[in-house]
Design a protein around this motif. Structure first.
Motif, PDB file in Angstrom:
ATOM      1  N   GLN A 130     -37.514 -42.368 -37.586  1.00  0.00           N
ATOM      2  CA  GLN A 130     -37.797 -41.681 -36.336  1.00  0.00           C
ATOM      3  C   GLN A 130     -36.506 -41.102 -35.743  1.00  0.00           C
ATOM      4  O   GLN A 130     -35.490 -41.781 -35.691  1.00  0.00           O
ATOM      5  CB  GLN A 130     -38.407 -42.697 -35.368  1.00  0.00           C
ATOM      6  CG  GLN A 130     -38.625 -42.228 -33.954  1.00  0.00           C
ATOM      7  CD  GLN A 130     -38.899 -43.417 -33.044  1.00  0.00           C
ATOM      8  OE1 GLN A 130     -38.023 -44.245 -32.842  1.00  0.00           O
ATOM      9  NE2 GLN A 130     -40.102 -43.510 -32.520  1.00  0.00           N
ATOM     10  N   LEU A 131     -36.550 -39.848 -35.330  1.00  0.00           N
ATOM     11  CA  LEU A 131     -35.390 -39.200 -34.713  1.00  0.00           C
ATOM     12  C   LEU A 131     -35.805 -38.508 -33.426  1.00  0.00           C
ATOM     13  O   LEU A 131     -36.705 -37.663 -33.425  1.00  0.00           O
ATOM     14  CB  LEU A 131     -34.779 -38.163 -35.659  1.00  0.00           C
ATOM     15  CG  LEU A 131     -33.674 -37.281 -35.061  1.00  0.00           C
ATOM     16  CD1 LEU A 131     -32.449 -38.114 -34.710  1.00  0.00           C
ATOM     17  CD2 LEU A 131     -33.299 -36.156 -36.000  1.00  0.00           C
ATOM     18  N   ASP A 191     -44.343 -35.610 -29.765  1.00  0.00           N
ATOM     19  CA  ASP A 191     -43.763 -36.035 -28.487  1.00  0.00           C
ATOM     20  C   ASP A 191     -42.237 -36.047 -28.507  1.00  0.00           C
ATOM     21  O   ASP A 191     -41.588 -37.021 -28.121  1.00  0.00           O
ATOM     22  CB  ASP A 191     -44.281 -37.424 -28.094  1.00  0.00           C
ATOM     23  CG  ASP A 191     -45.783 -37.442 -27.873  1.00  0.00           C
ATOM     24  OD1 ASP A 191     -46.322 -36.399 -27.449  1.00  0.00           O
ATOM     25  OD2 ASP A 191     -46.411 -38.479 -28.142  1.00  0.00           O
ATOM     26  N   ASP A 192     -41.644 -34.942 -28.984  1.00  0.00           N
ATOM     27  CA  ASP A 192     -40.185 -34.789 -29.027  1.00  0.00           C
ATOM     28  C   ASP A 192     -39.500 -35.767 -29.978  1.00  0.00           C
ATOM     29  O   ASP A 192     -38.320 -36.092 -29.803  1.00  0.00           O
ATOM     30  CB  ASP A 192     -39.569 -34.932 -27.629  1.00  0.00           C
ATOM     31  CG  ASP A 192     -39.960 -33.784 -26.719  1.00  0.00           C
ATOM     32  OD1 ASP A 192     -40.143 -32.659 -27.227  1.00  0.00           O
ATOM     33  OD2 ASP A 192     -40.095 -34.013 -25.504  1.00  0.00           O
ATOM     34  N   TRP A 193     -40.218 -36.255 -30.965  1.00  0.00           N
ATOM     35  CA  TRP A 193     -39.630 -37.096 -32.007  1.00  0.00           C
ATOM     36  C   TRP A 193     -39.949 -36.471 -33.357  1.00  0.00           C
ATOM     37  O   TRP A 193     -41.019 -35.909 -33.563  1.00  0.00           O
ATOM     38  CB  TRP A 193     -40.207 -38.514 -31.977  1.00  0.00           C
ATOM     39  CG  TRP A 193     -39.928 -39.309 -30.737  1.00  0.00           C
ATOM     40  CD1 TRP A 193     -40.606 -39.264 -29.542  1.00  0.00           C
ATOM     41  CD2 TRP A 193     -38.908 -40.291 -30.566  1.00  0.00           C
ATOM     42  NE1 TRP A 193     -40.070 -40.148 -28.643  1.00  0.00           N
ATOM     43  CE2 TRP A 193     -39.027 -40.802 -29.245  1.00  0.00           C
ATOM     44  CE3 TRP A 193     -37.909 -40.811 -31.387  1.00  0.00           C
ATOM     45  CZ2 TRP A 193     -38.187 -41.779 -28.736  1.00  0.00           C
ATOM     46  CZ3 TRP A 193     -37.070 -41.794 -30.892  1.00  0.00           C
ATOM     47  CH2 TRP A 193     -37.202 -42.268 -29.578  1.00  0.00           C
ATOM     48  N   PHE A 194     -38.999 -36.586 -34.284  1.00  0.00           N
ATOM     49  CA  PHE A 194     -39.261 -36.242 -35.678  1.00  0.00           C
ATOM     50  C   PHE A 194     -39.555 -37.528 -36.436  1.00  0.00           C
ATOM     51  O   PHE A 194     -38.914 -38.563 -36.201  1.00  0.00           O
ATOM     52  CB  PHE A 194     -38.032 -35.578 -36.328  1.00  0.00           C
ATOM     53  CG  PHE A 194     -37.868 -34.135 -35.973  1.00  0.00           C
ATOM     54  CD1 PHE A 194     -38.956 -33.335 -35.693  1.00  0.00           C
ATOM     55  CD2 PHE A 194     -36.596 -33.573 -35.935  1.00  0.00           C
ATOM     56  CE1 PHE A 194     -38.799 -32.002 -35.371  1.00  0.00           C
ATOM     57  CE2 PHE A 194     -36.422 -32.241 -35.616  1.00  0.00           C
ATOM     58  CZ  PHE A 194     -37.522 -31.452 -35.335  1.00  0.00           C
ATOM     59  N   TYR A 195     -40.502 -37.448 -37.375  1.00  0.00           N
ATOM     60  CA  TYR A 195     -40.861 -38.614 -38.185  1.00  0.00           C
ATOM     61  C   TYR A 195     -40.847 -38.240 -39.660  1.00  0.00           C
ATOM     62  O   TYR A 195     -41.362 -37.184 -40.055  1.00  0.00           O
ATOM     63  CB  TYR A 195     -42.246 -39.136 -37.809  1.00  0.00           C
ATOM     64  CG  TYR A 195     -42.335 -39.693 -36.404  1.00  0.00           C
ATOM     65  CD1 TYR A 195     -42.029 -41.026 -36.150  1.00  0.00           C
ATOM     66  CD2 TYR A 195     -42.713 -38.877 -35.340  1.00  0.00           C
ATOM     67  CE1 TYR A 195     -42.104 -41.536 -34.866  1.00  0.00           C
ATOM     68  CE2 TYR A 195     -42.790 -39.379 -34.054  1.00  0.00           C
ATOM     69  CZ  TYR A 195     -42.486 -40.711 -33.820  1.00  0.00           C
ATOM     70  OH  TYR A 195     -42.558 -41.222 -32.544  1.00  0.00           O
ATOM     71  N   LEU A 196     -40.281 -39.129 -40.458  1.00  0.00           N
ATOM     72  CA  LEU A 196     -40.285 -38.993 -41.909  1.00  0.00           C
ATOM     73  C   LEU A 196     -41.016 -40.203 -42.468  1.00  0.00           C
ATOM     74  O   LEU A 196     -40.636 -41.344 -42.206  1.00  0.00           O
ATOM     75  CB  LEU A 196     -38.846 -38.925 -42.433  1.00  0.00           C
ATOM     76  CG  LEU A 196     -38.616 -38.685 -43.918  1.00  0.00           C
ATOM     77  CD1 LEU A 196     -37.238 -38.050 -44.125  1.00  0.00           C
ATOM     78  CD2 LEU A 196     -38.691 -39.970 -44.725  1.00  0.00           C
ATOM     79  N   VAL A 197     -42.086 -39.956 -43.217  1.00  0.00           N
ATOM     80  CA  VAL A 197     -42.895 -41.031 -43.791  1.00  0.00           C
ATOM     81  C   VAL A 197     -42.630 -41.072 -45.290  1.00  0.00           C
ATOM     82  O   VAL A 197     -42.770 -40.058 -45.977  1.00  0.00           O
ATOM     83  CB  VAL A 197     -44.398 -40.803 -43.524  1.00  0.00           C
ATOM     84  CG1 VAL A 197     -45.221 -41.982 -44.054  1.00  0.00           C
ATOM     85  CG2 VAL A 197     -44.660 -40.580 -42.036  1.00  0.00           C
ATOM     86  N   GLN A 198     -42.235 -42.240 -45.780  1.00  0.00           N
ATOM     87  CA  GLN A 198     -41.923 -42.352 -47.191  1.00  0.00           C
ATOM     88  C   GLN A 198     -42.482 -43.633 -47.788  1.00  0.00           C
ATOM     89  O   GLN A 198     -42.920 -44.533 -47.076  1.00  0.00           O
ATOM     90  CB  GLN A 198     -40.409 -42.292 -47.422  1.00  0.00           C
ATOM     91  CG  GLN A 198     -39.640 -43.434 -46.789  1.00  0.00           C
ATOM     92  CD  GLN A 198     -38.142 -43.229 -46.886  1.00  0.00           C
ATOM     93  OE1 GLN A 198     -37.573 -42.432 -46.166  1.00  0.00           O
ATOM     94  NE2 GLN A 198     -37.506 -43.970 -47.775  1.00  0.00           N
ATOM     95  N   GLU A 199     -42.453 -43.682 -49.096  1.00  0.00           N
ATOM     96  CA  GLU A 199     -42.976 -44.822 -49.839  1.00  0.00           C
ATOM     97  C   GLU A 199     -42.340 -46.134 -49.382  1.00  0.00           C
ATOM     98  O   GLU A 199     -41.127 -46.198 -49.175  1.00  0.00           O
ATOM     99  CB  GLU A 199     -42.709 -44.598 -51.324  1.00  0.00           C
ATOM    100  CG  GLU A 199     -43.143 -45.710 -52.244  1.00  0.00           C
ATOM    101  CD  GLU A 199     -42.714 -45.474 -53.678  1.00  0.00           C
ATOM    102  OE1 GLU A 199     -43.107 -46.264 -54.554  1.00  0.00           O
ATOM    103  OE2 GLU A 199     -41.966 -44.495 -53.918  1.00  0.00           O
ATOM    104  N   TYR A 200     -43.155 -47.153 -49.230  1.00  0.00           N
ATOM    105  CA  TYR A 200     -42.661 -48.495 -48.894  1.00  0.00           C
ATOM    106  C   TYR A 200     -42.364 -49.242 -50.186  1.00  0.00           C
ATOM    107  O   TYR A 200     -43.213 -49.328 -51.083  1.00  0.00           O
ATOM    108  CB  TYR A 200     -43.696 -49.248 -48.075  1.00  0.00           C
ATOM    109  CG  TYR A 200     -43.389 -50.722 -47.898  1.00  0.00           C
ATOM    110  CD1 TYR A 200     -42.339 -51.140 -47.098  1.00  0.00           C
ATOM    111  CD2 TYR A 200     -44.162 -51.682 -48.541  1.00  0.00           C
ATOM    112  CE1 TYR A 200     -42.057 -52.487 -46.934  1.00  0.00           C
ATOM    113  CE2 TYR A 200     -43.892 -53.039 -48.385  1.00  0.00           C
ATOM    114  CZ  TYR A 200     -42.841 -53.434 -47.580  1.00  0.00           C
ATOM    115  OH  TYR A 200     -42.568 -54.767 -47.432  1.00  0.00           O
ATOM    116  N   ILE A 201     -41.160 -49.774 -50.303  1.00  0.00           N
ATOM    117  CA  ILE A 201     -40.751 -50.525 -51.478  1.00  0.00           C
ATOM    118  C   ILE A 201     -40.812 -52.020 -51.157  1.00  0.00           C
ATOM    119  O   ILE A 201     -40.063 -52.508 -50.301  1.00  0.00           O
ATOM    120  CB  ILE A 201     -39.323 -50.144 -51.934  1.00  0.00           C
ATOM    121  CG1 ILE A 201     -39.212 -48.634 -52.148  1.00  0.00           C
ATOM    122  CG2 ILE A 201     -38.946 -50.916 -53.195  1.00  0.00           C
ATOM    123  CD1 ILE A 201     -40.138 -48.078 -53.203  1.00  0.00           C
TER     124      ILE A 201
END
Length: 232
Positions: free
Chosen positions: A46-47, A91-101
């Motif tokens: 989250q950024l 809502d003014d946030w960037f989100y990156l969703v990636q594989e859970y290891i």
């Protein structure tokens, strides 16, 4: 930077289960996707995209976030690098969703070994290097330098014991201009114990990643490295 709350839904589908702490960009979470009956788990970065004191620092963070997104699109097809699932803004946030290891960071094993007075033997150290260098060989062959090699960014995958390299937020292209200085403020503090001298001078090369792996191997082999330098 404020945290999202556990149990909150992101984009109406990603249910926050646990906070993993703060990474290069901001908060990191484990989430589950409620749109699927099996509720697969992912890692979300989250950024915040506003309220920075410096426009240049905001631009730097945003660039790093977008760079990691594009990098994972390209590199995430490799078995020992997490796949990019999606990215979005909300809502003014960037989100990156990636594989859970599923697994534990190598830092946990090294800390346990240190506490128990255990050391890697030569076979274990060589096995570590062979596994990790295989990942770096791929990353470098694609024209990138990871720039943040440390035990916290190497996950021992539960299903097969192989290493998985994570956190590409500091990645640089191999042709990164040597006359462009990489400022200390732009280097994660958790990296300082593993970073080679040339990286501070903006002369980052593929061997900079290999230097960091060598430090980790020495740490595991002799338990003489000051691991306090790697704490967040």
């Amino acid at each position: 930077m404020s945290k999202q709350t556990v149990s909150q839904l992101l984009q109406g589908r990603y249910h926050i289960l646990q906070s993993l702490g703060v990474g290069v960009f901001g908060q990191i979470y484990i989430v589950e996707d409620v749109d699927y009956p099996e509720r697969p788990r992912y890692v979300v970065k989250q950024l915040k995209v506003n309220n920075y004191q410096s426009d240049s620092y905001f631009d730097y963070l945003k660039l790093r976030f977008l760079t990691e997104t594009e990098t994972l699109k390209h590199l995430g097809q490799y078995d020992q690098i997490p796949q990019l699932i999606t990215c979005f803004e909300e809502d003014d946030w960037f989100y990156l969703v990636q594989e859970y290891i599923s697994g534990q960071p190598l830092s946990v094993e090294l800390k346990q070994n240190q506490q128990q007075g255990c050391k890697w033997d030569t076979t274990a150290a060589m096995a570590f290097l062979e596994d990790a260098l295989g990942i770096l060989e791929f990353v470098h062959s694609q024209g990138f330098i990871h720039c943040d090699i440390k035990p916290e960014n190497l996950i021992l995958r539960s299903c097969d014991g192989k290493l998985v390299l994570i956190d590409f937020g500091s990645i640089q292209p191999i042709d990164f201009r040597i006359d462009t200085e990489l400022l200390i403020s732009q280097i994660p503090l958790s990296l300082l114990g593993y970073i080679p001298p040339e990286q501070f001078l903006g002369q980052t090369q593929p061997n900079s990643d290999i230097y960091a792996l060598g430090i980790i191997a020495l740490q595991g082999r002799f338990n003489r490295f000051n691991t306090s330098a790697t704490k967040n």
